[in-house]
Write an enzyme that holds these catalytic residues in place. Sequence first.
Site, short mmCIF file in Angstrom:
data_model
loop_
_atom_site.label_atom_id
_atom_site.label_comp_id
_atom_site.label_asym_id
_atom_site.label_seq_id
_atom_site.Cartn_x
_atom_site.Cartn_y
_atom_site.Cartn_z
N SER A 41 24.27 35.24 -17.62
CA SER A 41 25.16 36.29 -17.10
C SER A 41 24.32 37.37 -16.44
O SER A 41 23.18 37.64 -16.87
CB SER A 41 25.96 36.91 -18.25
OG SER A 41 26.68 38.05 -17.81
N TYR A 93 26.38 40.86 -26.32
CA TYR A 93 26.56 39.71 -25.42
C TYR A 93 25.44 39.67 -24.39
O TYR A 93 24.85 38.62 -24.12
CB TYR A 93 27.92 39.82 -24.74
CG TYR A 93 28.19 38.78 -23.67
CD1 TYR A 93 28.61 37.50 -24.01
CD2 TYR A 93 28.04 39.10 -22.32
CE1 TYR A 93 28.87 36.56 -23.02
CE2 TYR A 93 28.30 38.16 -21.33
CZ TYR A 93 28.72 36.89 -21.70
OH TYR A 93 28.96 35.95 -20.72
#
Length: 248
Positions: free
Chosen positions: A143, A157
């Site tokens: 990501s 995350y």
Amino acid sequence: MSKVMLVTGGSRGIGAAIAKLAARRGYAVGVNYHANADAAEAVVDEITRDGGKAVAIQADVAQEDQVLRMFRTLDERLGRIDALVNNAGILEKQMRVEDMDAARLHRVLSTNVVGAFLCAREAVRRMSPRHGGQGGAIVNVSSAAARLGSPNEYVDYAASKGAMDTLTIGLSKEVAPEGIRVNGVRPGTIYTEMHASGGEPGRVDRLKSVIPLRRGGTVEEVAGAVMWLFSDEAGYTSGSFIEVSGGN
């Protein structure tokens, strides 16, 4: 004979888009899912209706025994793996680090980091000539959060994706002499169901004005980048990342 790909978290969003595109490109696809069997079977049904081959395989990638079972099922139903997409990942409600408890951190890191390691391990055990394999390729779906940090939202995350990036770099160097390429794709702000898991289904529309391309991305755009890394054109590419983040 078709090459075999396993897509973890393949029942929805980016994973489903990758599974469908891989099938159109001639792969037999293992569609891993954690809980939503109906969604996984819907992906499989779409692939088979279009003439492809796919099977749904349940497993929580954070659990080693379930990962072992998943790969045994893939071996039995489709054959030896050629391509792994480490896509399974979770995030939790938006909050600051000062409000996160250990249970949340363990959940996120177990799925996003431990799961990626376990799946990569089992893939290498089948791809490497050291174990009778003929090489292969792994793509880790990371990501842009690994670079940006996701402050006030999902630092845990983001940290898990940073760990996945380190796995990508280290493993790529470890297994390159064995004919296994390992790369990563870093999606940015993409229209997926995952934003609802964080408590803000409309997050992409809120943020798109600050993205250089002034829009959110699509799961198909991410899938295209992932599949390029499995192509012959990417045969000399390993330990690299493709940013699919609209310029962010």
